[in-house]
Design a protein around this motif. Structure first.
Motif, PDB file in Angstrom:
ATOM      1  N   ARG A  44      71.897-113.252  60.886  1.00  0.00           N
ATOM      2  CA  ARG A  44      71.179-112.037  60.683  1.00  0.00           C
ATOM      3  C   ARG A  44      71.701-111.019  61.931  1.00  0.00           C
ATOM      4  NH1 ARG A  44      66.266-111.503  56.902  1.00  0.00           N
ATOM      5  NH2 ARG A  44      66.681-112.978  55.331  1.00  0.00           N
ATOM      6  N   THR A  45      71.309-109.674  61.754  1.00  0.00           N
ATOM      7  CA  THR A  45      71.451-108.857  63.006  1.00  0.00           C
ATOM      8  C   THR A  45      70.240-108.574  63.568  1.00  0.00           C
ATOM      9  OG1 THR A  45      71.571-107.304  61.102  1.00  0.00           O
ATOM     10  CG2 THR A  45      73.629-107.543  61.901  1.00  0.00           C
ATOM     11  N   GLU A  46      70.356-107.763  64.379  1.00  0.00           N
ATOM     12  CA  GLU A  46      69.367-107.478  65.393  1.00  0.00           C
ATOM     13  C   GLU A  46      67.985-107.076  64.895  1.00  0.00           C
ATOM     14  OE1 GLU A  46      68.119-104.980  69.522  1.00  0.00           O
ATOM     15  OE2 GLU A  46      70.186-105.057  68.668  1.00  0.00           O
ATOM     16  N   VAL A  47      68.043-106.133  64.041  1.00  0.00           N
ATOM     17  CA  VAL A  47      66.560-105.493  63.469  1.00  0.00           C
ATOM     18  C   VAL A  47      65.761-106.326  62.821  1.00  0.00           C
ATOM     19  CG1 VAL A  47      65.887-103.572  61.850  1.00  0.00           C
ATOM     20  CG2 VAL A  47      67.994-103.169  63.282  1.00  0.00           C
ATOM     21  N   LEU A  48      66.363-107.056  61.890  1.00  0.00           N
ATOM     22  CA  LEU A  48      65.519-108.129  61.134  1.00  0.00           C
ATOM     23  C   LEU A  48      65.098-109.168  62.091  1.00  0.00           C
ATOM     24  CD1 LEU A  48      66.911-108.547  57.419  1.00  0.00           C
ATOM     25  CD2 LEU A  48      64.864-107.428  58.081  1.00  0.00           C
ATOM     26  N   MET A  49      66.078-109.656  62.806  1.00  0.00           N
ATOM     27  CA  MET A  49      65.570-110.706  63.849  1.00  0.00           C
ATOM     28  C   MET A  49      64.416-110.307  64.525  1.00  0.00           C
ATOM     29  SD  MET A  49      68.930-112.759  64.672  1.00  0.00           S
ATOM     30  CE  MET A  49      67.836-113.854  66.113  1.00  0.00           C
ATOM     31  N   ARG A  50      64.420-109.109  65.217  1.00  0.00           N
ATOM     32  CA  ARG A  50      63.424-108.576  66.000  1.00  0.00           C
ATOM     33  C   ARG A  50      62.005-108.789  65.222  1.00  0.00           C
ATOM     34  NH1 ARG A  50      63.942-105.436  70.789  1.00  0.00           N
ATOM     35  NH2 ARG A  50      66.115-105.303  71.486  1.00  0.00           N
ATOM     36  N   GLU A  51      61.980-108.510  64.013  1.00  0.00           N
ATOM     37  CA  GLU A  51      60.860-108.421  63.220  1.00  0.00           C
ATOM     38  C   GLU A  51      60.252-109.678  63.309  1.00  0.00           C
ATOM     39  OE1 GLU A  51      61.508-106.719  59.343  1.00  0.00           O
ATOM     40  OE2 GLU A  51      62.104-104.808  60.211  1.00  0.00           O
ATOM     41  N   HIS A  52      61.266-110.912  62.919  1.00  0.00           N
ATOM     42  CA  HIS A  52      60.725-112.061  63.064  1.00  0.00           C
ATOM     43  C   HIS A  52      60.341-112.462  64.175  1.00  0.00           C
ATOM     44  CE1 HIS A  52      61.851-112.541  58.788  1.00  0.00           C
ATOM     45  NE2 HIS A  52      63.371-112.533  59.088  1.00  0.00           N
ATOM     46  N   ILE A  53      60.921-112.149  65.208  1.00  0.00           N
ATOM     47  CA  ILE A  53      60.496-112.599  66.600  1.00  0.00           C
ATOM     48  C   ILE A  53      59.025-111.951  67.015  1.00  0.00           C
ATOM     49  CG2 ILE A  53      61.124-112.206  69.156  1.00  0.00           C
ATOM     50  CD1 ILE A  53      64.290-112.227  68.343  1.00  0.00           C
ATOM     51  N   HIS A  54      58.863-110.731  66.694  1.00  0.00           N
ATOM     52  CA  HIS A  54      57.662-110.357  66.926  1.00  0.00           C
ATOM     53  C   HIS A  54      56.452-111.188  66.275  1.00  0.00           C
ATOM     54  CE1 HIS A  54      54.363-107.273  67.802  1.00  0.00           C
ATOM     55  NE2 HIS A  54      54.229-107.245  66.177  1.00  0.00           N
ATOM     56  N   ASP A  55      56.755-111.108  64.858  1.00  0.00           N
ATOM     57  CA  ASP A  55      55.849-111.807  63.736  1.00  0.00           C
ATOM     58  C   ASP A  55      55.502-113.130  64.728  1.00  0.00           C
ATOM     59  OD1 ASP A  55      55.703-109.428  62.466  1.00  0.00           O
ATOM     60  OD2 ASP A  55      57.043-110.210  60.763  1.00  0.00           O
ATOM     61  N   LEU A  56      56.451-114.077  65.062  1.00  0.00           N
ATOM     62  CA  LEU A  56      56.164-115.320  65.582  1.00  0.00           C
ATOM     63  C   LEU A  56      55.837-115.491  66.866  1.00  0.00           C
ATOM     64  CD1 LEU A  56      59.391-117.016  63.878  1.00  0.00           C
ATOM     65  CD2 LEU A  56      57.026-117.529  63.350  1.00  0.00           C
ATOM     66  N   GLY A  57      55.860-114.227  67.559  1.00  0.00           N
ATOM     67  CA  GLY A  57      55.466-114.444  68.959  1.00  0.00           C
ATOM     68  C   GLY A  57      56.263-114.783  69.683  1.00  0.00           C
ATOM     69  N   LEU A  58      57.581-114.738  69.769  1.00  0.00           N
ATOM     70  CA  LEU A  58      58.651-115.574  70.469  1.00  0.00           C
ATOM     71  C   LEU A  58      59.201-114.617  71.239  1.00  0.00           C
ATOM     72  CD1 LEU A  58      60.298-117.825  67.701  1.00  0.00           C
ATOM     73  CD2 LEU A  58      58.348-118.329  69.420  1.00  0.00           C
ATOM     74  N   GLU A  59      58.742-113.410  71.938  1.00  0.00           N
ATOM     75  CA  GLU A  59      59.267-112.458  72.593  1.00  0.00           C
ATOM     76  C   GLU A  59      59.800-112.900  74.124  1.00  0.00           C
ATOM     77  OE1 GLU A  59      56.507-111.972  71.141  1.00  0.00           O
ATOM     78  OE2 GLU A  59      56.408-110.084  69.995  1.00  0.00           O
ATOM     79  N   ASP A  60      59.136-114.063  74.578  1.00  0.00           N
ATOM     80  CA  ASP A  60      59.407-114.450  75.979  1.00  0.00           C
ATOM     81  C   ASP A  60      60.910-115.086  76.218  1.00  0.00           C
ATOM     82  OD1 ASP A  60      57.224-113.173  76.781  1.00  0.00           O
ATOM     83  OD2 ASP A  60      56.052-115.037  76.673  1.00  0.00           O
ATOM     84  N   VAL A  61      61.378-115.580  74.965  1.00  0.00           N
ATOM     85  CA  VAL A  61      62.696-116.253  74.969  1.00  0.00           C
ATOM     86  C   VAL A  61      63.678-115.358  74.249  1.00  0.00           C
ATOM     87  CG1 VAL A  61      61.738-118.541  75.013  1.00  0.00           C
ATOM     88  CG2 VAL A  61      62.163-117.471  72.997  1.00  0.00           C
ATOM     89  N   LYS A  62      65.005-115.730  74.764  1.00  0.00           N
ATOM     90  CA  LYS A  62      66.186-115.159  74.151  1.00  0.00           C
ATOM     91  C   LYS A  62      66.548-115.897  72.830  1.00  0.00           C
ATOM     92  CE  LYS A  62      68.150-113.368  78.551  1.00  0.00           C
ATOM     93  NZ  LYS A  62      69.298-113.307  79.339  1.00  0.00           N
ATOM     94  N   HIS A  63      67.043-114.968  71.871  1.00  0.00           N
ATOM     95  CA  HIS A  63      67.754-115.803  70.821  1.00  0.00           C
ATOM     96  C   HIS A  63      69.080-115.504  70.487  1.00  0.00           C
ATOM     97  CE1 HIS A  63      63.464-116.297  69.742  1.00  0.00           C
ATOM     98  NE2 HIS A  63      63.248-115.403  70.545  1.00  0.00           N
ATOM     99  N   VAL A  64      69.700-115.931  69.331  1.00  0.00           N
ATOM    100  CA  VAL A  64      71.176-115.971  69.060  1.00  0.00           C
ATOM    101  C   VAL A  64      71.300-115.345  67.581  1.00  0.00           C
ATOM    102  CG1 VAL A  64      73.248-117.123  68.618  1.00  0.00           C
ATOM    103  CG2 VAL A  64      71.615-118.135  70.397  1.00  0.00           C
TER     104      VAL A  64
END
Length: 270
Positions: A44-64
Motif C-alpha cells: 500500500r501507499t503512504e496515506v492508508l498506511m498512516r491510518e493503520h499505523i495511527h490506529d495501531l499506535g505504531l508511530e514510534d517505529v518506521k514502516h515499509v
C-alpha cells in the motif's frame, strides 16, 4: 528472541472487508508491550498506511510501503530507496499506451494513472485511496517505483508478465485485478533490511507473515516465516510455518500467541 515482527496487511492482517479485528489489534499491543517492534510491510501507499499505523499506535517505529520501495517515517521524512531505470520505464509506459492498457504508477508522493476504467479506479480506491491519486502524464515522473496494470482476466496474466522489461519482476495476486511490475531489488526484504540495520536486529530476531509471492522475500530473512492459510501455494512452500487460520480467522493473532509470546490462555481467545 524475536525483536521485530514484519506484517503484511492485505489478506493477511486485514480481513476480507479490509478491517482489523480486535484480536489482531490486541496482539499488536501485546507484542509492543513485550518489547517487539511491529513493522507494517505492505504494498500500500503512504496515506492508508498512516491510518493503520495511527490506529495501531505504531508511530514510534518506521514502516515499509509500496512493497519495499518507500521507508515510511510518520514522525520524520520518508525515503524512496528503489525505482525504475528511467529509459526502461519510459519504453514500458509507451508499450502500455499502445496497447490501450489502464495502469497506474507509484511515486514518492502518491499515484498517477492513465486510461482509467472502473476496475482500475476501484483497485486504487480499495488498496491505496484516491486522496493521493491523480490522472496525468506518467512519462513526466522522474522516479517511479512500481507500475500496476489492469488485467482483463486470469488468462491475461502470462502475457502481461511477458511485457516486463529486463531487470523488472512481476507479481500477481491470485484472481486479483492487476499485475504489478517492480525493478529487481525492489522487494519487501530490502525495505525491511534497511530497518533491521537501523535497529540493530538480525534475521534470527525477525518474524514475518504474509499471503503471496511478494511476501516470501521477507521470509528469506526471518527466523519465523508465517504463511496464512489462504496463501497461494508458492508462498506456503517458502514459509517455514503454514498457519491453520486464514486472514478472516485472526491468523496473525494466532501466530503471535502460539509462536512468539507463547501464551496459551490468550491463544484460546482467538
Amino acid at each position: 528472541m524475536i525483536k521485530l515482527f514484519a506484517v503484511d496487511m492485505d489478506d493477511t492482517f486485514l480481513d476480507k472487508n479490509d478491517n482489523m479485528s480486535k484480536e489482531n489489534i490486541q496482539a499488536v499491543r501485546d507484542l509492543v508491550d513485550a518489547g517487539v517492534k511491529v513493522v507494517i510491510n505492505s504494498g500500500r501507499t503512504e496515506v492508508l498506511m498512516r491510518e493503520h499505523i495511527h490506529d495501531l499506535g505504531l508511530e514510534d517505529v518506521k514502516h515499509v510501503a509500496v512493497n519495499g520501495a518507500l521507508i515510511l517515517d510518520v514522525k520524520g521524512e520518508n525515503e524512496l530507496i528503489s525505482y525504475f531505470n528511467k529509459e526502461d520505464y519510459d519504453n514500458f509506459i509507451k508499450i502500455l499506451r499502445r496497447e490501450n492498457r489502464g495502469f497506474f504508477c507509484f511515486h514518492k508522493d502518491g499515484i498517477m494513472y492513465e486510461n482509467a476504467d472502473e476496475k482500475l479506479m476501484n483497485h486504487i480506491k480499495r488498496f491505496h485511496t484516491l486522496k493521493m491519486a491523480c490522472e496525468g502524464d506518467t512519462l513526466s515522473l522522474d522516479k517511479c517505483c512500481r507500475v500496476a496494470v489492469v488485467r482483463n482476466n486470469e488468462e491475461d496474466v502470462p502475457y502481461l508478465r511477458s511485457l516486463a522489461p529486463k531487470g523488472v519482476y512481476t507479481t500477481a495476486r491470485p484472481f486479483g485485478s492487476c499485475v504489478s511490475y517492480m525493478p529487481d531489488g525492489l522487494n519487501k526484504a530490502n525495505g525491511l533490511k534497511v530497518l533491521m540495520d537501523e535497529y540493530g536486529i538480525t534475521s534470527e530476531e525477525v518474524a514475518s507473515i504474509g499471503d503471496q509471492e511478494v511476501d516470501t522475500y521477507m521470509f528469506d530473512i526471518s527466523k519465523y516465516a508465517f504463511a496464512v492459510k489462504n496463501s497461494d501455494e508458492k508462498t506456503k512452500q517458502r514459509a517455514n510455518i503454514v498457519l491453520p487460520r486464514t486472514n478472516n480467522e485472526n491468523a496473525f493473532a494466532y501466530a503471535v500467541y502460539k509462536y512468539i509470546l507463547k501464551d496459551e490462555n490468550k491463544l484460546k481467545l482467538v
